[in-house]
Structure formats: structure tokens, C-alpha cells
Design a protein around this motif. Structure first.
Motif, PDB file in Angstrom:
ATOM      1  N   THR A 171       0.827  -1.210   0.000  1.00  0.00           N
ATOM      2  CA  THR A 171       0.000   0.000   0.000  1.00  0.00           C
ATOM      3  C   THR A 171       0.858   1.255   0.000  1.00  0.00           C
ATOM      4  O   THR A 171       0.575   2.220  -0.727  1.00  0.00           O
ATOM      5  CB  THR A 171      -0.933  -0.009   1.233  1.00  0.00           C
ATOM      6  N   MET A 172       1.924   1.255   0.792  1.00  0.00           N
ATOM      7  CA  MET A 172       2.814   2.414   0.825  1.00  0.00           C
ATOM      8  C   MET A 172       3.449   2.649  -0.544  1.00  0.00           C
ATOM      9  O   MET A 172       3.575   3.788  -0.999  1.00  0.00           O
ATOM     10  CB  MET A 172       3.885   2.209   1.888  1.00  0.00           C
ATOM     11  N   THR A 173       3.817   1.576  -1.229  1.00  0.00           N
ATOM     12  CA  THR A 173       4.416   1.704  -2.560  1.00  0.00           C
ATOM     13  C   THR A 173       3.392   2.239  -3.553  1.00  0.00           C
ATOM     14  O   THR A 173       3.704   3.125  -4.368  1.00  0.00           O
ATOM     15  CB  THR A 173       4.954   0.346  -3.037  1.00  0.00           C
ATOM     16  N   LEU A 174       2.172   1.721  -3.516  1.00  0.00           N
ATOM     17  CA  LEU A 174       1.134   2.197  -4.430  1.00  0.00           C
ATOM     18  C   LEU A 174       0.817   3.673  -4.201  1.00  0.00           C
ATOM     19  O   LEU A 174       0.607   4.424  -5.162  1.00  0.00           O
ATOM     20  CB  LEU A 174      -0.133   1.359  -4.256  1.00  0.00           C
ATOM     21  N   ILE A 175       0.788   4.099  -2.938  1.00  0.00           N
ATOM     22  CA  ILE A 175       0.532   5.507  -2.645  1.00  0.00           C
ATOM     23  C   ILE A 175       1.630   6.383  -3.252  1.00  0.00           C
ATOM     24  O   ILE A 175       1.361   7.431  -3.853  1.00  0.00           O
ATOM     25  CB  ILE A 175       0.431   5.721  -1.124  1.00  0.00           C
ATOM     26  N   ASP A 176       2.881   5.951  -3.117  1.00  0.00           N
ATOM     27  CA  ASP A 176       3.989   6.726  -3.677  1.00  0.00           C
ATOM     28  C   ASP A 176       3.964   6.715  -5.204  1.00  0.00           C
ATOM     29  O   ASP A 176       4.305   7.711  -5.846  1.00  0.00           O
ATOM     30  CB  ASP A 176       5.325   6.172  -3.167  1.00  0.00           C
TER      31      ASP A 176
ATOM     32  N   GLU B 136       1.372   6.720  -7.056  1.00  0.00           N
ATOM     33  CA  GLU B 136       0.313   7.615  -7.502  1.00  0.00           C
ATOM     34  C   GLU B 136       0.527   9.061  -7.094  1.00  0.00           C
ATOM     35  O   GLU B 136      -0.282   9.931  -7.428  1.00  0.00           O
ATOM     36  CB  GLU B 136      -1.037   7.139  -6.946  1.00  0.00           C
ATOM     37  N   ASP B 137       1.625   9.360  -6.389  1.00  0.00           N
ATOM     38  CA  ASP B 137       1.891  10.730  -5.949  1.00  0.00           C
ATOM     39  C   ASP B 137       2.632  11.487  -7.047  1.00  0.00           C
ATOM     40  O   ASP B 137       3.858  11.427  -7.159  1.00  0.00           O
ATOM     41  CB  ASP B 137       2.713  10.712  -4.667  1.00  0.00           C
ATOM     42  N   ASN B 138       1.889  12.207  -7.875  1.00  0.00           N
ATOM     43  CA  ASN B 138       2.476  12.945  -8.997  1.00  0.00           C
ATOM     44  C   ASN B 138       2.742  14.414  -8.665  1.00  0.00           C
ATOM     45  O   ASN B 138       3.038  15.206  -9.568  1.00  0.00           O
ATOM     46  CB  ASN B 138       1.542  12.865 -10.203  1.00  0.00           C
TER      47      ASN B 138
END
Length: 350
Positions: A81-86, A88-90
Motif C-alpha cells: 500500500t505504501m508503494t502504491l501511494i507513492d 500515484e503521488d504525482n
């Protein structure tokens, strides 16, 4: 060969590490399950006349086999989840590139710098048609690579002019669909200079395999110097376009230029000999458009044809290139109309 590519960005390496973690968990769990299963099959086979256990339930066992999978899933879900959040952080990008796909090329627009260009496959037709040996970068070479700086966060905006495509560079761990009418976002930060290659990964038509992605990553200083060179080149191209429109060109001058443009941009569909490929890619040799009125030919080449794969070439080619290729099509393969289209005529038709 048997692993995900490590890549050259922090994110690609995080994705690989996450893959190793979850794959390792799956291997351990699978090994335990199969060991217990095969032990039970062998140790309690019928020939040993096993006596069945006399208990009905065990609260402790049920708690354990519920708690352990829960902890395993949490242990995998948190880093994922932490990786997916990062991913998607554009936000807070240092550079934005608008990537527009079309059959079968990419257009790159540096939003802040106001610079844009098309990137086309340059693998020779002789290699594609198995006449010459395949090169080292067969179907992975272009005329204009995307140029990026090291150590800066680059945001990609992807869209499409026609059908769905997908821009993919495995070394960056970036794969983003390009959808007509939508803009998707992705980002990367590349630490290592070099040339990185990818492809379109969404089936997009007959020449889907001919849409490579090539990215050249340079140091920040080299990148800024390249930006200045591109601005100067655009200014010079504008001056050259004005000069081209100010004179009359002969057929002898336009025909070789037109042949080069045709082989680069048109021959894949219409074939080098102008014979086309059925109804979808009609023959130009003796065709209605190349032997008909010049105005109709200009309209078709410059503006394309709706609901077909015939693109609008006016935004992609210069006045001189358009004049040359139309002159070539009207006088090659036995068409022999004798028409010579001038760059000024193309400019007036825009």
C-alpha cells in the motif's frame, strides 16, 4: 531472466523488492502446505490402517490458523500500500511531459519549455521484411528519443489521438495507458544517465509492434543545454520554412525528398511500391486521390480521414515535406500527373 527487472529508479527497485518479499512469502506458505499435505498422505495412508482422531474441534488451532494468515496479509499489504501511494503521488514535479500516442508514433511535449516533437520507428524496412539481418535494436530504435534529466522528478501526462495505447519503460517501472479523451498521470526520477527502451503494450492496430519508446537520460547540465539547442533548432526551422516558401521548387528537387518522407511515414501502410494493402490501406499507384485534383490530395494528406487510420499529417510535417511527399505520390509508380506542389501552396491550405 527469471526475475523482474531491477531498473534504474528508486521506485523500480522498490517494486522488485516488494515482489521478492511477496514471492518469498508465497513460496514459504506453499512449501509448508505441501509438506504437511504429502506427509499426511504418506503417514496416514490406508495400508497403515490409521486410527482417526477422536476430537471434534480445537479453539487454539482455529485461532492460530486464522491469526497467522492475517498477520501475513498485513505484512504484505502495508509495504504494498505504501508503494502504491507513492506511485500515484504525482505532485511536486520538476518537469512535465505530455505524451500523446497515435497510430503508430509518440508525440512528446515539454510543457514548461514549450518544445515538442514526434518520435518514429527508424528500423529499416529491409530488416522488417527479412531482406537484411536484424540490427541490435531491431524495432527498438527511433529518430527522436525522449530526453530527460537525472535526479529530477518528471511527471508524464498520457493521452491518445485515436485508439488506446500504453507507454511502457520497464527500467523505470512506468506503464501508463494512453486513452483518447482522457489524461493519465505517472512519474519517474532516474538516477543513472543512459538510454532506456520500451514499447507500446496495448494492442493498437496493424503496426502495434512498430511503436518503440526510447528515453535518453542526461545529466541536468546536458539536459538544459539540449533544451537550449531545441529552442534554437525551432527558430532555425521557422526561418527555413519561410525560406522554403519563398522560392519555387522543381520536380527533380522534390521527388527524392518526397520519397524519403513517404518511406519514413507512409510506406508501412501503403507499401513502398504504392500498391497498398486491400481496402483499409488503399493503393496509391493509380489511386483516385493521387491522380485526382491536387486540392483533394492536399486535403486528404493534411487533414486525414475521419474514422480511418489515415492520419492528419499537417501537424507532423513541414510545408516542404508535405509538398515533397504529395509531389512524389502524384508522379511515382506510373501516376505521372506532372503536378509539382509548392510549399507555399501547402502553407496557404493550412
Amino acid at each position: 531472466m527469471f526475475d523482474m527487472r531491477r531498473g534504474v529508479t528508486d521506485m523500480s527497485q522498490r517494486v522488485q523488492s516488494l515482489h521478492h518479499l511477496i514471492f518469498g512469502i508465497c513460496v514459504v506458505v506453499g512449501a509448508i502446505v505441501f509438506i504437511v499435505m504429502f506427509y499426511s498422505i504418506i503417514a496416514h495412508r490406508r495400508s497403515k490402517h490409521p486410527e482417526p482422531a477422536k476430537f471434534h474441534e480445537s479453539t487454539a488451532v482455529e485461532v492460530v490458523w486464522t491469526l497467522i494468515p492475517t498477520l501475513i496479509l498485513i505484512g504484505a499489504a502495508v509495504p504494498a500500500t505504501m508503494t502504491l501511494i507513492d506511485i500515484e503521488d504525482n505532485s511536486d514535479a520538476d518537469l512535465t511531459v505530455l505524451i500523446t500516442a497515435s497510430q503508430w508514433k509518440w508525440h512528446y511535449q515539454y510543457v514548461e519549455a514549450g518544445i515538442g516533437f514526434y518520435s518514429n520507428l527508424t528500423t529499416p524496412l529491409e530488416q522488417i521484411n527479412n531482406v537484411d539481418p536484424k540490427g541490435e535494436y531491431y524495432l527498438l530504435e527511433v529518430d527522436n528519443p525522449l530526453v530527460l534529466p537525472t535526479n529530477l522528478k518528471v511527471r508524464f501526462l498520457t493521452t491518445s489521438d485515436d485508439v488506446i495505447h500504453s507507454w511502457w519503460v520497464p527500467d523505470f517501472a512506468v506503464k501508463q495507458d494512453a486513452i483518447p479523451g482522457f489524461i493519465n498521470e505517472a512519474w519517474t526520477r532516474v538516477n543513472t544517465p543512459g538510454v532506456y527502451r520500451g514499447q507500446c503494450t496495448e494492442l493498437c492496430g496493424m503496426n502495434h509492434a512498430f511503436m518503440p519508446v526510447v528515453v535518453e537520460v542526461r545529466s541536468e547540465e546536458d539536459f538544459l543545454s539540449w533544451i537550449d539547442d531545441q529552442r534554437l533548432a525551432n527558430e532555425l526551422a521557422g526561418e527555413a520554412a519561410v525560406a522554403a516558401r519563398s522560392r519555387d521548387w522543381t520536380m527533380a528537387e522534390l521527388m527524392p525528398m518526397g520519397e524519403d518522407v513517404f518511406l519514413t511515414h507512409c510506406a508501412t501502410c501503403h507499401q513502398p511500391d504504392g500498391m497498398g494493402q486491400g481496402i483499409k490501406y488503399p493503393a496509391l499507384a493509380g489511386g483516385v486521390i493521387p491522380t485526382g485534383p491536387v486540392e483533394a490530395h492536399l486535403e486528404r494528406v493534411m487533414n486525414g480521414l475521419a474514422e480511418t487510420e489515415m492520419q492528419a499529417w499537417a501537424p507532423q510535417l513541414s510545408d516542404l515535406e508535405l509538398a515533397a511527399v504529395i509531389t512524389y505520390e502524384r508522379n511515382a509508380w506510373g501516376n505521372d500527373t506532372g503536378d509539382v506542389v509548392q510549399p507555399l501552396t501547402v502553407y496557404s491550405a493550412r
